[in-house]
Design a protein around this motif. Sequence first.
Motif, short mmCIF file in Angstrom:
data_model
loop_
_atom_site.label_atom_id
_atom_site.label_comp_id
_atom_site.label_asym_id
_atom_site.label_seq_id
_atom_site.Cartn_x
_atom_site.Cartn_y
_atom_site.Cartn_z
N SER A 71 0.84 -1.20 0.00
CA SER A 71 0.00 0.00 0.00
C SER A 71 0.88 1.25 0.00
N ASN A 72 0.35 2.31 -0.59
CA ASN A 72 1.08 3.57 -0.62
C ASN A 72 1.06 4.25 0.75
N VAL A 73 -0.13 4.37 1.32
CA VAL A 73 -0.28 5.00 2.63
C VAL A 73 -1.20 4.14 3.48
N VAL A 74 -0.74 3.81 4.68
CA VAL A 74 -1.55 3.00 5.59
C VAL A 74 -1.63 3.71 6.93
N ASP A 75 -2.85 3.90 7.41
CA ASP A 75 -3.06 4.51 8.71
C ASP A 75 -2.56 3.56 9.80
N PRO A 76 -1.65 4.01 10.68
CA PRO A 76 -1.16 3.15 11.77
C PRO A 76 -2.31 2.58 12.62
N LYS A 77 -3.39 3.37 12.77
CA LYS A 77 -4.52 2.88 13.54
C LYS A 77 -5.17 1.67 12.87
N ALA A 78 -5.18 1.68 11.53
CA ALA A 78 -5.76 0.55 10.80
C ALA A 78 -4.93 -0.72 11.01
N ILE A 79 -3.59 -0.57 11.02
CA ILE A 79 -2.72 -1.72 11.26
C ILE A 79 -2.92 -2.26 12.67
N SER A 80 -3.09 -1.33 13.62
CA SER A 80 -3.34 -1.74 15.00
C SER A 80 -4.64 -2.51 15.13
N GLN A 81 -5.68 -2.01 14.46
CA GLN A 81 -6.98 -2.68 14.50
C GLN A 81 -6.92 -4.05 13.81
N LEU A 82 -6.20 -4.10 12.68
CA LEU A 82 -6.02 -5.38 11.98
C LEU A 82 -5.29 -6.38 12.88
N SER A 83 -4.28 -5.91 13.59
CA SER A 83 -3.51 -6.78 14.47
C SER A 83 -4.37 -7.33 15.60
N VAL A 84 -5.26 -6.51 16.14
CA VAL A 84 -6.16 -6.96 17.21
C VAL A 84 -7.11 -8.03 16.69
N ILE A 85 -7.66 -7.82 15.48
CA ILE A 85 -8.56 -8.82 14.89
C ILE A 85 -7.82 -10.13 14.64
N VAL A 86 -6.62 -10.04 14.06
CA VAL A 86 -5.81 -11.24 13.81
C VAL A 86 -5.48 -11.95 15.12
N ALA A 87 -5.16 -11.16 16.16
CA ALA A 87 -4.85 -11.75 17.47
C ALA A 87 -6.03 -12.55 18.01
N GLY A 88 -7.23 -12.00 17.86
CA GLY A 88 -8.42 -12.72 18.32
C GLY A 88 -8.63 -14.02 17.57
N VAL A 89 -8.42 -13.99 16.25
CA VAL A 89 -8.58 -15.21 15.44
C VAL A 89 -7.54 -16.25 15.83
N LEU A 90 -6.30 -15.82 16.06
CA LEU A 90 -5.23 -16.77 16.42
C LEU A 90 -5.50 -17.43 17.76
N ILE A 91 -5.99 -16.66 18.72
CA ILE A 91 -6.32 -17.23 20.03
C ILE A 91 -7.43 -18.26 19.88
N LEU A 92 -8.43 -17.96 19.04
CA LEU A 92 -9.52 -18.92 18.78
C LEU A 92 -8.97 -20.20 18.16
N VAL A 93 -8.06 -20.04 17.19
CA VAL A 93 -7.45 -21.21 16.54
C VAL A 93 -6.66 -22.03 17.56
N TYR A 94 -5.95 -21.35 18.46
CA TYR A 94 -5.19 -22.09 19.48
C TYR A 94 -6.12 -22.88 20.39
N ALA A 95 -7.26 -22.28 20.75
CA ALA A 95 -8.24 -22.98 21.58
C ALA A 95 -8.74 -24.24 20.85
N LEU A 96 -8.94 -24.13 19.56
CA LEU A 96 -9.39 -25.28 18.77
C LEU A 96 -8.31 -26.35 18.67
N THR A 97 -7.04 -25.92 18.59
CA THR A 97 -5.96 -26.92 18.56
C THR A 97 -5.88 -27.67 19.89
N LEU A 98 -6.17 -26.97 21.01
CA LEU A 98 -6.22 -27.64 22.31
C LEU A 98 -7.36 -28.66 22.34
N LEU A 99 -8.52 -28.27 21.82
CA LEU A 99 -9.66 -29.18 21.76
C LEU A 99 -9.30 -30.42 20.93
N PHE A 100 -8.61 -30.20 19.83
CA PHE A 100 -8.20 -31.30 18.95
C PHE A 100 -7.22 -32.23 19.65
#
Length: 363
Positions: free
Chosen positions: A151-180
């Motif tokens: 991207s040419n210009v990316v708002d740092p706040k957008a990257i922070s929000q994207l990171s929080v969403i990704v973090a939530g998904v990864l924690i969910l995936v880890y919980a599922l790996t524990l279940l497995f």
Amino acid sequence: MSIKNLVSLGLLIFIPVSFAAERLEWDSLVVFITSAVAIVPLAIWLSTATEEVAIVAGPTIGGLLNAVFGNATELIIALVALRAGLVDIVKASITGTIISNLLLVMGLSMLLGGLRYKEQVFQPVVARMNGSSMTLAVIAIILPATVITTSNVVDPKAISQLSVIVAGVLILVYALTLLFSLKTHSYLYEIGLSDLESSELEGAHAPEHKPNLKLWIGVLLIATIGVAFESEIFVGAVEEATKGLGLTPLFTGVILLPLVGGAAEYVTAVRVAIKNNMDLSVSVAMGSSLLVALLVAPILVLVGQVIGQPMDLNFNLFEVVAMTLAVVIANVISLDGRSNWLEGTLLLATYAILGAAFYFHPV
């Protein structure tokens, strides 16, 4: 008493030495080295206590305990560093822990195990599952960097929000790996551990191993508190000491911090590989990387938002390339469920080359 226990007991002398070095304001390099060495035996006792409590607690609770405390040392050091505002070092330590477990730990295990046994075998299905999860985790971690790069210009706040969403998904995936691993497909993960326990019991001629639960819970708590205190001392000296040595924050986080925080995993993985239990050795190495990518990194992102030290998943391009290479090479080598000393050497050679590249990488 085993050699591991003797060494870990002997190294405890560095705890009062590191406290004295910090209180008396000795040279930062002395404080850095003594606190780093002091963390090693604490990490080993933390790992040992977790394993002993897990035996009493049973497979399900034991698995959860290992999930929580398996990388407690790395998490504590990273949290202390994050609170101190050393975000670049924290990010680099995530990269370094993933790389060191996949290349250094697996490499040492395959090399030393392969020198004793011509060829060792392990369950490829477990390696494939861990490898698949690691691939997803690395893809998720490198996405923010990809967004910025493309991207040419990316708002740092957008990257922070994207990171929080990704973090939530990864924690969910880890919980599922524990279940497995703990419920739906637990039989895939029990073979390596049962083999190790039976071999150790036969060697000791003991019919049954019954750990003292109160004792080991006490050891677990004391070791955790000790790691937290030593991490404060270690992080307080790391910047000045490494700068005096001419080391960049990138090299410090990628190479030095994982060597300190991951001592317990290194000892365990190599020890069981020498006992011809590559199932458990590969699970320890890949599982530790998986825990860091799916749980530790997301926790650090979320905690950073809470404590006012925002941390995102925007790793630099070289870290992204290094993590990707480590995952690809580890997956390729573990696909056939067999290992030998040459494969271990190849993993170690890759780690050495990456280490040299990080050393010469400009800030």
